[in-house]
Design a protein around this motif. Structure first.
Motif, mmCIF file in Angstrom:
data_model
loop_
_atom_site.group_PDB
_atom_site.id
_atom_site.type_symbol
_atom_site.label_atom_id
_atom_site.label_comp_id
_atom_site.label_asym_id
_atom_site.label_seq_id
_atom_site.Cartn_x
_atom_site.Cartn_y
_atom_site.Cartn_z
ATOM 1 N N UNK A 310 0.815 -1.217 0.000
ATOM 2 C CA UNK A 310 0.000 0.000 0.000
ATOM 3 C C UNK A 310 0.848 1.267 0.000
ATOM 4 N N UNK A 311 1.910 1.314 0.813
ATOM 5 C CA UNK A 311 2.694 2.543 0.943
ATOM 6 C C UNK A 311 3.721 2.712 -0.175
ATOM 7 N N UNK A 312 4.456 1.650 -0.504
ATOM 8 C CA UNK A 312 5.580 1.790 -1.434
ATOM 9 C C UNK A 312 5.186 2.361 -2.797
ATOM 10 N N UNK A 313 4.142 1.848 -3.477
ATOM 11 C CA UNK A 313 3.833 2.414 -4.796
ATOM 12 C C UNK A 313 3.198 3.795 -4.741
ATOM 13 N N UNK A 314 2.570 4.155 -3.617
ATOM 14 C CA UNK A 314 1.900 5.450 -3.522
ATOM 15 C C UNK A 314 2.879 6.605 -3.344
ATOM 16 N N UNK A 315 4.071 6.319 -2.846
ATOM 17 C CA UNK A 315 5.037 7.401 -2.634
ATOM 18 C C UNK A 315 5.539 7.968 -3.969
ATOM 19 N N UNK A 316 6.011 7.155 -4.930
ATOM 20 C CA UNK A 316 6.355 7.755 -6.232
ATOM 21 C C UNK A 316 5.153 8.347 -6.949
ATOM 22 N N UNK A 317 3.950 7.800 -6.730
ATOM 23 C CA UNK A 317 2.750 8.375 -7.339
ATOM 24 C C UNK A 317 2.485 9.774 -6.778
ATOM 25 N N UNK A 318 2.635 9.938 -5.465
ATOM 26 C CA UNK A 318 2.458 11.248 -4.848
ATOM 27 C C UNK A 318 3.509 12.228 -5.354
ATOM 28 N N UNK A 319 4.757 11.777 -5.453
ATOM 29 C CA UNK A 319 5.831 12.638 -5.947
ATOM 30 C C UNK A 319 5.556 13.070 -7.382
ATOM 31 N N UNK A 320 4.998 12.169 -8.191
ATOM 32 C CA UNK A 320 4.646 12.500 -9.567
ATOM 33 C C UNK A 320 3.634 13.645 -9.607
ATOM 34 N N UNK A 321 2.666 13.635 -8.691
ATOM 35 C CA UNK A 321 1.634 14.672 -8.683
ATOM 36 C C UNK A 321 2.149 16.020 -8.181
ATOM 37 N N UNK A 322 3.228 16.008 -7.431
ATOM 38 C CA UNK A 322 3.714 17.240 -6.794
ATOM 39 C C UNK A 322 4.927 17.839 -7.494
ATOM 40 N N UNK A 323 5.348 17.271 -8.620
ATOM 41 C CA UNK A 323 6.526 17.788 -9.320
ATOM 42 C C UNK A 323 6.174 18.190 -10.752
ATOM 43 N N UNK A 324 6.712 19.335 -11.217
ATOM 44 C CA UNK A 324 6.471 19.760 -12.605
ATOM 45 C C UNK A 324 7.234 18.886 -13.577
ATOM 46 N N UNK A 325 6.887 19.001 -14.858
ATOM 47 C CA UNK A 325 7.445 18.119 -15.884
ATOM 48 C C UNK A 325 8.963 18.128 -15.898
ATOM 49 N N UNK A 326 9.568 19.309 -15.723
ATOM 50 C CA UNK A 326 11.022 19.414 -15.851
ATOM 51 C C UNK A 326 11.773 18.862 -14.651
ATOM 52 N N UNK A 327 11.053 18.495 -13.589
ATOM 53 C CA UNK A 327 11.705 17.972 -12.391
ATOM 54 C C UNK A 327 11.287 16.541 -12.060
ATOM 55 N N UNK A 328 10.427 15.963 -12.873
ATOM 56 C CA UNK A 328 9.891 14.639 -12.535
ATOM 57 C C UNK A 328 10.987 13.576 -12.462
ATOM 58 N N UNK A 329 11.896 13.559 -13.421
ATOM 59 C CA UNK A 329 12.951 12.569 -13.417
ATOM 60 C C UNK A 329 13.847 12.679 -12.194
#
Length: 391
Positions: A310-329
């Motif tokens: 439950x926790x492990x996959x949601x953390x990169x998903x949350x980071x994806x939502x909070x970062x702009x395109x140029x900083x996602x990588x």
């Protein structure tokens, strides 16, 4: 990015990787006659390599065309298998293993960063599926390793080489496209895209640190728990192996159920999964001091696996939502580096605690560390919910 081919690439990558590391400790100790202390240092270097590779790959993802980066990473992994086939004695083996650690982290971060380019599915669904398929590939390979190893370790490297060759073909056909988040010259790039808003940064770094702490706890299962079960409780090794079979099956059931029921569809559910997952880790370690039988460990592993799934996959998903395109990588690379950081220091910290005190003290300490992490992450996520900017 087509989700189907991203998942296929993730499966092949983890399947190939699963032939390299699971028997490393046994091979170093039994075949190369190294002490457990030396084995620990070799595994530490491998984990540090993974962390460094993830950070570099994520950082470069935003600056260069990712296709060239992931093709380079997979190409080096293929060459490293050739090196393993030719030189798998001491000290060549640990040197090559450190290189594979660097580029396995590189490839994992690149694949996760490509996950931000899937636009026809919700990001939470994408990262749930990525986590599921990565575990499936690793578990599938691990199940075969023990059988194939009896015929010689070279066969493991040969199969891994073939898989990386197949992965290169998949990359050439389905990853060779221009990613639009490549940075332009500094004077042309909007300033807002170069840094995170204050609360976004606080949330992202809190969950990354939280993920590292969870892996410090999780790494005890992968190392110190096996010694505890066999040496202290005199349980057979197959029972410890069976725990990981339970882990793999439960991850598959939980992940597929979550996706089928769209449990991560709302932001509230995503936060609850992170909080609940962290709590499960702490609860399992509170339970372990009282466990003396296989079924007790199976219950503790079940609780831990619910937390992991439950926790492990949601953390990169949350980071994806909070970062702009140029900083996602860059920040997906940071998220991919967090587990490696936990795996690097976890066994060392756990071993020191056990030697100075005992296993029970280590269990309680791990639970306390996870509990503090839960409080901090809950406070920052709940407080920052109304301040963060979504992308």
């Amino acid at each position: 990015m087509a989700l189907k081919w991203l998942l296929i690439a993730s499966f092949i990558n983890n399947f190939a990787l699963g032939f390299i590391w699971p028997l490393t400790s046994i091979y170093l100790h039994d075949q190369l006659h190294q002490t457990l202390v030396v084995v620990g240092w070799v595994m530490l270097m491998n984990a540090l390599g993974q962390m460094l590779g993830s950070l570099i790959s994520g950082y470069l993802f935003d600056r260069f065309q990712p296709f060239n980066l992931i093709r380079l990473g997979v190409g080096v992994m293929a060459l490293s298998q050739v090196a393993f086939i030719l030189w798998h004695g001491w000290p060549a083996y640990p040197i090559i293993l450190t290189i594979t650690g660097l580029f396995s982290g590189w490839n994992t971060a690149a694949i996760n960063s490509y996950g931000t380019q899937v636009h026809n599915h919700d990001g939470r669904y994408v990262f749930n599926m990525l986590y599921f398929i990565a575990n499936f590939g690793m578990v599938f390979a691990t199940a075969l390793v023990g059988v194939i190893y009896n015929y010689g370790i070279v066969w493991l490297f040969l199969i891994s080489l073939v898989m990386y060759g197949i992965l290169l073909v998949v990359l050439q056909r389905h990853f060779n496209f221009t990613v639009q988040n490549v940075e332009v010259e500094d004077d042309q790039a909007p300033q807002a895209s170069k840094q995170l808003p204050k609360w976004n940064a606080r949330v992202v770094f809190s969950v990354v640190v939280g993920l590292s702490v969870l892996w410090i706890a999780y790494s005890q299962w992968q190392g110190n728990l096996s010694v505890y079960m066999s040496d202290d409780l005199h349980l057979p090794l197959w029972q410890y192996s069976m725990l990981w079979t339970i882990n793999g099956l439960l991850i598959a059931v939980i992940q597929l159920s979550m996706n089928a029921l769209n449990l991560a569809e709302s932001e509230r559910n995503m936060r609850l999964q992170i909080f609940g997952g962290i709590a499960c880790f702490g609860l399992a370690f509170l339970f372990l001091p009282f466990v003396k039988t296989f079924w007790g460990f199976a219950i503790a592993m079940t609780i831990t696996t619910f937390g992991e799934a439950t926790a492990f996959p949601m953390i990169p998903a949350l980071i994806n939502e909070l970062t702009p395109a140029k900083l996602k990588g860059r920040f997906q690379g940071l998220a991919a580096a967090a587990p490696a950081a936990g795996k690097a220091v976890g066994p060392l910290l756990g071993g020191m605690m056990i030697e100075r005190f005992n296993y029970q003290t280590m269990f309680y300490s791990a639970s306390g560390l996870v509990g503090v992490t839960l409080i901090v992450v809950m406070f920052i996520l709940m407080t920052g919910a109304k301040y963060v900017k979504k992308y």
